[in-house]
Every structure is written in C-alpha cells, then in structure tokens.
Design a protein around this motif. Sequence first.
Motif, short mmCIF file in Angstrom:
data_model
loop_
_atom_site.label_atom_id
_atom_site.label_comp_id
_atom_site.label_asym_id
_atom_site.label_seq_id
_atom_site.Cartn_x
_atom_site.Cartn_y
_atom_site.Cartn_z
N LYS A 1 -30.80 8.52 7.05
CA LYS A 1 -31.98 9.37 6.82
C LYS A 1 -31.61 10.59 5.98
N TYR A 2 -30.52 11.25 6.33
CA TYR A 2 -30.14 12.46 5.61
C TYR A 2 -29.56 12.16 4.24
N LYS A 3 -28.96 11.00 4.06
CA LYS A 3 -28.51 10.61 2.72
C LYS A 3 -29.73 10.42 1.81
N THR A 4 -30.79 9.84 2.37
CA THR A 4 -32.03 9.67 1.60
C THR A 4 -32.62 11.02 1.24
N ILE A 5 -32.62 11.95 2.19
CA ILE A 5 -33.13 13.30 1.93
C ILE A 5 -32.30 13.96 0.84
N GLN A 6 -30.97 13.82 0.93
CA GLN A 6 -30.10 14.42 -0.07
C GLN A 6 -30.40 13.85 -1.46
N VAL B 1 -33.66 15.31 -2.78
CA VAL B 1 -33.48 16.69 -3.24
C VAL B 1 -32.80 16.69 -4.61
N GLU B 2 -31.72 15.91 -4.72
CA GLU B 2 -30.98 15.87 -5.97
C GLU B 2 -31.79 15.26 -7.12
N SER B 3 -32.73 14.39 -6.78
CA SER B 3 -33.54 13.75 -7.82
C SER B 3 -34.50 14.74 -8.50
N HIS B 4 -34.68 15.90 -7.90
CA HIS B 4 -35.57 16.91 -8.49
C HIS B 4 -34.85 17.85 -9.44
N GLU B 5 -33.57 17.60 -9.68
CA GLU B 5 -32.79 18.49 -10.54
C GLU B 5 -33.39 18.62 -11.94
N SER B 6 -33.80 17.50 -12.52
CA SER B 6 -34.35 17.56 -13.89
C SER B 6 -35.66 18.35 -13.92
N GLN C 1 -33.57 28.79 -9.08
CA GLN C 1 -32.25 28.18 -9.28
C GLN C 1 -31.39 28.35 -8.02
N ALA C 2 -31.36 29.54 -7.46
CA ALA C 2 -30.55 29.81 -6.28
C ALA C 2 -31.05 29.02 -5.07
N ASP C 3 -32.36 28.99 -4.88
CA ASP C 3 -32.93 28.24 -3.75
C ASP C 3 -32.64 26.75 -3.87
N TYR C 4 -32.73 26.22 -5.09
CA TYR C 4 -32.46 24.81 -5.29
C TYR C 4 -30.98 24.50 -5.00
N GLN C 5 -30.09 25.36 -5.49
CA GLN C 5 -28.67 25.16 -5.24
C GLN C 5 -28.36 25.24 -3.74
N ASP C 6 -29.00 26.18 -3.05
CA ASP C 6 -28.81 26.31 -1.60
C ASP C 6 -29.30 25.05 -0.88
N LEU C 7 -30.44 24.53 -1.31
CA LEU C 7 -30.99 23.33 -0.70
C LEU C 7 -30.06 22.13 -0.92
N LYS D 1 -26.05 18.40 1.29
CA LYS D 1 -24.70 17.83 1.14
C LYS D 1 -23.85 18.13 2.39
N THR D 2 -23.93 19.35 2.88
CA THR D 2 -23.16 19.75 4.06
C THR D 2 -23.60 18.95 5.28
N HIS D 3 -24.90 18.79 5.43
CA HIS D 3 -25.43 18.05 6.58
C HIS D 3 -24.95 16.59 6.56
N VAL D 4 -25.01 15.98 5.39
CA VAL D 4 -24.54 14.59 5.25
C VAL D 4 -23.04 14.52 5.55
N HIS D 5 -22.29 15.47 5.01
CA HIS D 5 -20.84 15.50 5.24
C HIS D 5 -20.52 15.60 6.74
N ASN D 6 -21.24 16.47 7.43
CA ASN D 6 -21.03 16.62 8.88
C ASN D 6 -21.35 15.33 9.63
N LEU D 7 -22.42 14.67 9.24
CA LEU D 7 -22.79 13.42 9.90
C LEU D 7 -21.78 12.31 9.61
N VAL D 8 -21.23 12.31 8.39
CA VAL D 8 -20.21 11.31 8.04
C VAL D 8 -19.00 11.47 8.98
N GLU D 9 -18.65 12.70 9.27
CA GLU D 9 -17.51 12.95 10.17
C GLU D 9 -17.80 12.45 11.59
N TRP D 10 -19.05 12.53 12.03
CA TRP D 10 -19.41 12.05 13.38
C TRP D 10 -19.39 10.54 13.46
#
Length: 79
Positions: free
Chosen positions: A16-21, A24-29, A58-64, A69-78
């Motif tokens: 689910k979170y990979k899909t969300i990530q 989010v990334e698909s909106h970069e353009s 720009q800052a809000d998008y980078q934070d998002l 990315k952090t959330h997915v990384h944490n879940l990968v570790e679990w």
Amino acid sequence: LEPKAELYQKKAQLAKYKTIQQTVESHESAVKSVIEKGEALLDTINDSTISENMKKLQADYQDLCLAAKTHVHNLVEWV
C-alpha cells in the motif's frame, strides 16, 4: 496475531505504501511544470508572494517524497 497473519498484514501495508510513494513521485513533472510557470510569471510580475509560494511548493513536495520514502523503508525493515 499469528506470525504468518502479522507478516501478511505487514506485506499488505508495504504494498500500500509503495503505491502511495509511486503516486507521490509521479506528480514530480506536474510540480516542476507549476514551478516553471511560476518562474515565467515572476519575469512578468515581480511579486514576492509568487516566489515564496513556489519555494513552499518545492519544499512541501520534497518533504512529502521523503516522508513516503522513509515510511516504505521502515516497513521494508519490518518485513
């Protein structure tokens, strides 16, 4: 929960979170396009509000992106 059930839930959360990530990334353009249009507008109208809003976008998008990315990384570790 049983370990298998818990693992299944964690994998489902990860998917689910990979899909969300990816979403989010698909909106970069689109974000880049808005910033480019904002820069063009700044050439015409020198308004500090436009510049501030562009920087905030720009800052809000980078934070998002980082949060996703952090959330997915944490879940990968679990999992």
